[in-house]
Design an enzyme around this catalytic site. Structure first.
Site, PDB file in Angstrom:
ATOM      1  N   LEU A   1       0.842  -1.204   0.000  1.00 27.79           N
ATOM      2  CA  LEU A   1       0.000   0.000   0.000  1.00 27.79           C
ATOM      3  C   LEU A   1       0.873   1.248   0.000  1.00 27.79           C
ATOM      4  O   LEU A   1       1.716   1.420   0.872  1.00 27.79           O
ATOM      5  CB  LEU A   1      -0.935  -0.003   1.215  1.00 27.79           C
TER       6      LEU A   1
ATOM      7  N   HIS B   1       7.674   1.207  11.173  1.00 33.11           N
ATOM      8  CA  HIS B   1       8.212   2.494  10.759  1.00 33.11           C
ATOM      9  C   HIS B   1       7.216   3.579  11.171  1.00 33.11           C
ATOM     10  O   HIS B   1       6.000   3.348  11.154  1.00 33.11           O
ATOM     11  CB  HIS B   1       8.397   2.489   9.239  1.00 33.11           C
TER      12      HIS B   1
END
Length: 339
Positions: free
Chosen positions: A127, A231
């Site tokens: 994505l 992240h």
């Protein structure tokens, strides 16, 4: 503006390449390498062309398009059953408890064990939303359109589903997890390994990594500190996955140590709550904010819209009907926008 999710086409290669250059590294499913991206599009085209509803190892690529301009502003991917061509490796984080009578002490050691536990699962990944479009819920549209696609093609996806989130990457583009563990065995920095991984996959890591469990106490402090952490750009994605019913069950990526989230496919909230209904009318008089999808394989489309229930059918907003290319008496699948 109106946006729609649609099947990827061969002429989307340049769009994918431009987005891949913006990922900032560590984004395995969207490498900035034309040959690898073309291979993905070719594989996706084969999946869309296959009409047989059986479970095999396939990849579907979807694109986010601005219907007003035709510009592509995002993408996402679905894997129907991972680990069929090559083993699908993960690290599982576990604990070994030992007791010493002489010392009258109990010791608990955290360990990383190489495993193929998740082999055979479906996967949602890849994505990416253009930085200029990260508002208005378009990330949510991209993410949840994948589940509506699965709902529309349920026999072609495994009963368990996973999502790998990118791990921590430092300001220099390096990976503390890679440097503290895998990098010691390969003589290759993270950036080079990342590029190789995006083109060839991470089988090379699994082939050369030690197969015995690794005590995390033997890793550097910086490597230990990032195990299982996403992240910073993936924190919102992790929250969306949790809202859908995914959970972190101590599986981490063997490449960057990022968390792997898992769920039972039929219990994913968007899949479980999506409903099919016939369109009885189209107007712009309001209704519940929803994600609405229609079509099979290459004809699949998904967009935001407003839905009102009328008996066994629905009234669909005019803009959504136009984006999806549907009319009265067509059947769509819809789910509330707010979980």
């Amino acid at each position: 503006m109106s946006y729609v999710i649609r099947a990827a086409r061969p002429d989307d290669l340049q769009h994918l390449y431009e987005m891949a250059k913006l990922t900032g590294g560590g984004f395995t499913n969207l490498p900035p390498e034309r040959r690898a991206l073309k291979a993905k599009l070719d594989r996706s085209a084969d999946a869309f062309a296959r009409a047989d509803d059986t479970l095999v190892d396939e990849l579907f690529v979807l694109m986010l398009e601005d219907t007003a301009t035709g510009e592509v502003r995002g993408t996402c991917q679905l894997f129907t059953q991972v680990g069929q061509r090559h083993p699908f490796y993960s690290y599982r984080l576990g604990t070994l408890t030992q007791h010493s009578r002489e010392l009258d002490r109990t010791f608990r050691a955290e360990m990383l064990a190489l495993t193929t536990d998740l082999e055979g699962s479906a996967e949602v990944g890849g994505l990416f939303l253009h930085p200029g479009e990260r508002a208005g819920g378009l990330g949510l549209l991209l993410a949840r359109s994948r589940y509506l696609f699965i709902a529309a093609h349920r026999p072609r996806f495994a009963d368990r589903i996973l999502a790998e989130l990118r791990g921590i990457i430092d300001e220099a583009g390096g990976s503390p997890f890679w440097d503290g563990l895998a990098g010691r065995f390969f003589g290759m920095n993270f950036q080079d390994a990342d590029q190789f991984n995006g083109v060839h996959g991470h089988q090379f890591i699994a082939d050369l990594m030690p197969k015995h469990p690794i005590y995390t106490a033997m890793l550097t402090e910086t490597a230990r500190a990032v195990i299982g952490l996403p992240h910073p750009s993936g924190r919102a994605a992790m929250r969306m996955l949790e809202n859908e019913g995914f959970a972190f069950e101590n599986y981490v990526d063997i490449f960057d140590g990022g968390p792997t989230m898992t769920a039972r496919t039929d219990r994913v909230r968007t899949i479980a709550e999506a409903r099919e209904a016939r369109i009885v009318a189209i107007d712009s008089d309001g209704g519940e904010e929803a994600l609405v999808a229609t079509g099979h394989l290459t004809k699949f489309r998904c967009a935001f819209g407003q839905v009102r229930s009328v008996g066994d059918g629905i009234v669909l907003s005019t803009a959504c009907a136009a984006a999806l290319g549907v009319a009265e008496d067509d059947v769509v699948r819809h789910v509330a926008r707010v979980l």
